[in-house]
Design a protein around this motif. Sequence first.
Motif, PDB file in Angstrom:
ATOM      1  N   LEU A  66       0.843  -1.184   0.000  1.00 45.12           N
ATOM      2  CA  LEU A  66       0.000   0.000   0.000  1.00 45.12           C
ATOM      3  C   LEU A  66       0.886   1.244   0.000  1.00 45.12           C
ATOM      4  CD1 LEU A  66      -3.013   0.920   0.254  1.00 45.12           C
ATOM      5  CD2 LEU A  66      -2.591   1.102   2.715  1.00 45.12           C
ATOM      6  N   VAL A  67       0.637   2.135  -0.959  1.00 46.54           N
ATOM      7  CA  VAL A  67       1.421   3.370  -1.053  1.00 46.54           C
ATOM      8  C   VAL A  67       0.690   4.438  -0.228  1.00 46.54           C
ATOM      9  CG1 VAL A  67       2.516   5.038  -2.607  1.00 46.54           C
ATOM     10  CG2 VAL A  67       2.200   2.662  -3.341  1.00 46.54           C
ATOM     11  N   VAL A  68       0.993   4.465   1.049  1.00 48.20           N
ATOM     12  CA  VAL A  68       0.234   5.318   1.973  1.00 48.20           C
ATOM     13  C   VAL A  68       0.417   6.791   1.672  1.00 48.20           C
ATOM     14  CG1 VAL A  68       0.197   3.641   3.843  1.00 48.20           C
ATOM     15  CG2 VAL A  68       2.112   5.231   3.676  1.00 48.20           C
ATOM     16  N   ALA A  69       1.552   7.181   1.103  1.00 52.12           N
ATOM     17  CA  ALA A  69       1.817   8.599   0.874  1.00 52.12           C
ATOM     18  C   ALA A  69       0.917   9.202  -0.190  1.00 52.12           C
ATOM     19  CB  ALA A  69       3.281   8.804   0.487  1.00 52.12           C
ATOM     20  N   LEU A  70       0.249   8.379  -0.989  1.00 50.77           N
ATOM     21  CA  LEU A  70      -0.672   8.891  -2.001  1.00 50.77           C
ATOM     22  C   LEU A  70      -1.987   9.370  -1.402  1.00 50.77           C
ATOM     23  CD1 LEU A  70      -0.480   6.481  -5.080  1.00 50.77           C
ATOM     24  CD2 LEU A  70      -0.059   8.936  -5.076  1.00 50.77           C
ATOM     25  N   THR A 122       7.186   8.107   6.094  1.00 49.13           N
ATOM     26  CA  THR A 122       7.668   8.068   7.473  1.00 49.13           C
ATOM     27  C   THR A 122       6.675   8.734   8.417  1.00 49.13           C
ATOM     28  OG1 THR A 122       9.986   8.026   6.790  1.00 49.13           O
ATOM     29  CG2 THR A 122       9.519   8.808   9.021  1.00 49.13           C
ATOM     30  N   ALA A 123       6.142   9.885   8.007  1.00 50.89           N
ATOM     31  CA  ALA A 123       5.158  10.582   8.841  1.00 50.89           C
ATOM     32  C   ALA A 123       3.918   9.722   9.062  1.00 50.89           C
ATOM     33  CB  ALA A 123       4.775  11.911   8.196  1.00 50.89           C
ATOM     34  N   ALA A 124       3.489   9.007   8.022  1.00 47.38           N
ATOM     35  CA  ALA A 124       2.318   8.137   8.159  1.00 47.38           C
ATOM     36  C   ALA A 124       2.592   6.972   9.090  1.00 47.38           C
ATOM     37  CB  ALA A 124       1.889   7.619   6.783  1.00 47.38           C
ATOM     38  N   LEU A 125       3.773   6.369   8.988  1.00 48.49           N
ATOM     39  CA  LEU A 125       4.101   5.225   9.833  1.00 48.49           C
ATOM     40  C   LEU A 125       4.158   5.600  11.310  1.00 48.49           C
ATOM     41  CD1 LEU A 125       6.842   3.511   7.639  1.00 48.49           C
ATOM     42  CD2 LEU A 125       4.491   2.737   8.010  1.00 48.49           C
ATOM     43  N   LYS A 126       4.477   6.847  11.599  1.00 46.23           N
ATOM     44  CA  LYS A 126       4.530   7.292  12.984  1.00 46.23           C
ATOM     45  C   LYS A 126       3.160   7.236  13.658  1.00 46.23           C
ATOM     46  CE  LYS A 126       8.429  10.525  12.531  1.00 46.23           C
ATOM     47  NZ  LYS A 126       8.821  11.970  12.555  1.00 46.23           N
ATOM     48  N   VAL A 127       2.102   7.489  12.893  1.00 51.75           N
ATOM     49  CA  VAL A 127       0.768   7.622  13.506  1.00 51.75           C
ATOM     50  C   VAL A 127      -0.193   6.496  13.157  1.00 51.75           C
ATOM     51  CG1 VAL A 127       0.953  10.134  13.668  1.00 51.75           C
ATOM     52  CG2 VAL A 127      -0.030   9.116  11.610  1.00 51.75           C
ATOM     53  N   LEU A 128       0.118   5.692  12.158  1.00 49.29           N
ATOM     54  CA  LEU A 128      -0.828   4.653  11.729  1.00 49.29           C
ATOM     55  C   LEU A 128      -1.261   3.709  12.851  1.00 49.29           C
ATOM     56  CD1 LEU A 128      -0.013   3.301   8.145  1.00 49.29           C
ATOM     57  CD2 LEU A 128      -2.225   4.048   9.031  1.00 49.29           C
ATOM     58  N   PRO A 129      -0.340   3.172  13.648  1.00 47.57           N
ATOM     59  CA  PRO A 129      -0.795   2.237  14.690  1.00 47.57           C
ATOM     60  C   PRO A 129      -1.798   2.858  15.650  1.00 47.57           C
ATOM     61  CG  PRO A 129       1.560   2.010  14.359  1.00 47.57           C
ATOM     62  CD  PRO A 129       1.142   3.219  13.580  1.00 47.57           C
ATOM     63  N   ASP A 130      -1.572   4.096  16.068  1.00 52.63           N
ATOM     64  CA  ASP A 130      -2.530   4.744  16.972  1.00 52.63           C
ATOM     65  C   ASP A 130      -3.849   4.990  16.274  1.00 52.63           C
ATOM     66  OD1 ASP A 130      -0.859   4.743  19.150  1.00 52.63           O
ATOM     67  OD2 ASP A 130      -0.174   6.804  18.879  1.00 52.63           O
ATOM     68  N   LEU A 131      -3.816   5.469  15.028  1.00 51.41           N
ATOM     69  CA  LEU A 131      -5.060   5.771  14.319  1.00 51.41           C
ATOM     70  C   LEU A 131      -5.882   4.511  14.066  1.00 51.41           C
ATOM     71  CD1 LEU A 131      -3.881   8.447  11.709  1.00 51.41           C
ATOM     72  CD2 LEU A 131      -5.200   8.821  13.802  1.00 51.41           C
ATOM     73  N   VAL A 132      -5.227   3.429  13.660  1.00 48.36           N
ATOM     74  CA  VAL A 132      -5.955   2.189  13.381  1.00 48.36           C
ATOM     75  C   VAL A 132      -6.593   1.641  14.649  1.00 48.36           C
ATOM     76  CG1 VAL A 132      -5.697  -0.225  12.693  1.00 48.36           C
ATOM     77  CG2 VAL A 132      -4.611   1.576  11.344  1.00 48.36           C
ATOM     78  N   THR A 133      -5.874   1.702  15.763  1.00 47.58           N
ATOM     79  CA  THR A 133      -6.383   1.122  17.005  1.00 47.58           C
ATOM     80  C   THR A 133      -7.318   2.045  17.775  1.00 47.58           C
ATOM     81  OG1 THR A 133      -4.367   1.842  18.145  1.00 47.58           O
ATOM     82  CG2 THR A 133      -4.405  -0.399  17.267  1.00 47.58           C
ATOM     83  N   GLY A 134      -7.565   3.243  17.243  1.00 48.39           N
ATOM     84  CA  GLY A 134      -8.524   4.145  17.880  1.00 48.39           C
ATOM     85  C   GLY A 134      -7.953   5.036  18.956  1.00 48.39           C
ATOM     86  N   LYS A 135      -6.616   5.117  19.036  1.00 49.78           N
ATOM     87  CA  LYS A 135      -5.987   5.989  20.023  1.00 49.78           C
ATOM     88  C   LYS A 135      -5.801   7.392  19.440  1.00 49.78           C
ATOM     89  CE  LYS A 135      -3.385   2.098  21.973  1.00 49.78           C
ATOM     90  NZ  LYS A 135      -2.032   1.522  22.179  1.00 49.78           N
ATOM     91  N   PRO A 136      -5.741   8.413  20.299  1.00 48.68           N
ATOM     92  CA  PRO A 136      -5.526   9.774  19.798  1.00 48.68           C
ATOM     93  C   PRO A 136      -4.157   9.897  19.120  1.00 48.68           C
ATOM     94  CG  PRO A 136      -6.333   9.822  22.050  1.00 48.68           C
ATOM     95  CD  PRO A 136      -5.981   8.403  21.759  1.00 48.68           C
TER      96      PRO A 136
END
Length: 289
Positions: A66-70, A122-136
């Motif tokens: 998945l090309v998350v930066a797009l 890199t910016a996306a990878l920093k926040v993806l785990p929190d966003l997917v799991t419902g954390k702020p």
Amino acid sequence: MKLGVYLDGSTVDSFVTHARLAEDAGLESVWVGDHLITASPRIDSVVALTAAAAATTRIKVGFGVLVVALRPVAWVAKQIATLQGLSGNRVLLGVGTGGDAHGDLGWRAAGVPFAERGKRTTAALKVLPDLVTGKPATVDGVEFALAPGAEMPPLIVAAGPGRLRRVARFGDEWFPAFSAPSWLAEQGKRLAELAAEHGRPAPGITVNISLAVGSVPSPVLDAQIRSLTGYGLTEAQAREAVVTGNPAQVAERLAAYADAGVGRIAAMPFTGNRAEQIELLGEVAGLLR
């Protein structure tokens, strides 16, 4: 050794049928690439894997990659969380920056600077785990949480040898492509060292293999070798990385990857009928157990 297969991402006609066939054949996972615009047709990866997950019960569904930066990272996280929920936590989240081989037309069409793809990934990878799991999480200065959250899927980060620090920092696994076992063993050691610097365990390895089970005419093999050189491989490297042969021979070749530390193969068949290749890969999987 876990064995999966890339489904044909150029058409919608047989995608779900082949996902069911792969499950019946005993394969561990199905995979699809992610491109907006390429020289050949490509269906949407998120929608395709959602359909595959809905049509199956066991097999894992993987982004390769998945090309998350797009995309805006919040939308990516929402889609992944939803797919996790719909599939019963069967997502394998391969993530990459998007390479030079397909050019920048898709990026220009999406309004995203091609030159910023590494930084945005890199910016996306920093926040993806929190966003997917419902954390702020905070994105562009805005803090928010998404709901409903879901279990974070394994994060499998694609990167070349010069970008292993991104894998070491964020990845549960590394996702190299078209690579020989000896090279992977060497790079795996370096990756483990980098992960230790971040206080993280050594990531596992999932590798994309260009593969054909059964007889391969020489012109077909030569054409595949030429296509792989477009990804930066020399002809010698491409010939070393391509796997061909009968099921027993292919299983022997793949066992060498296991010896090099690879835990999963995502096979990309390049010849023959895709349904036939899936059935033959089922035989290979049986030999690897």
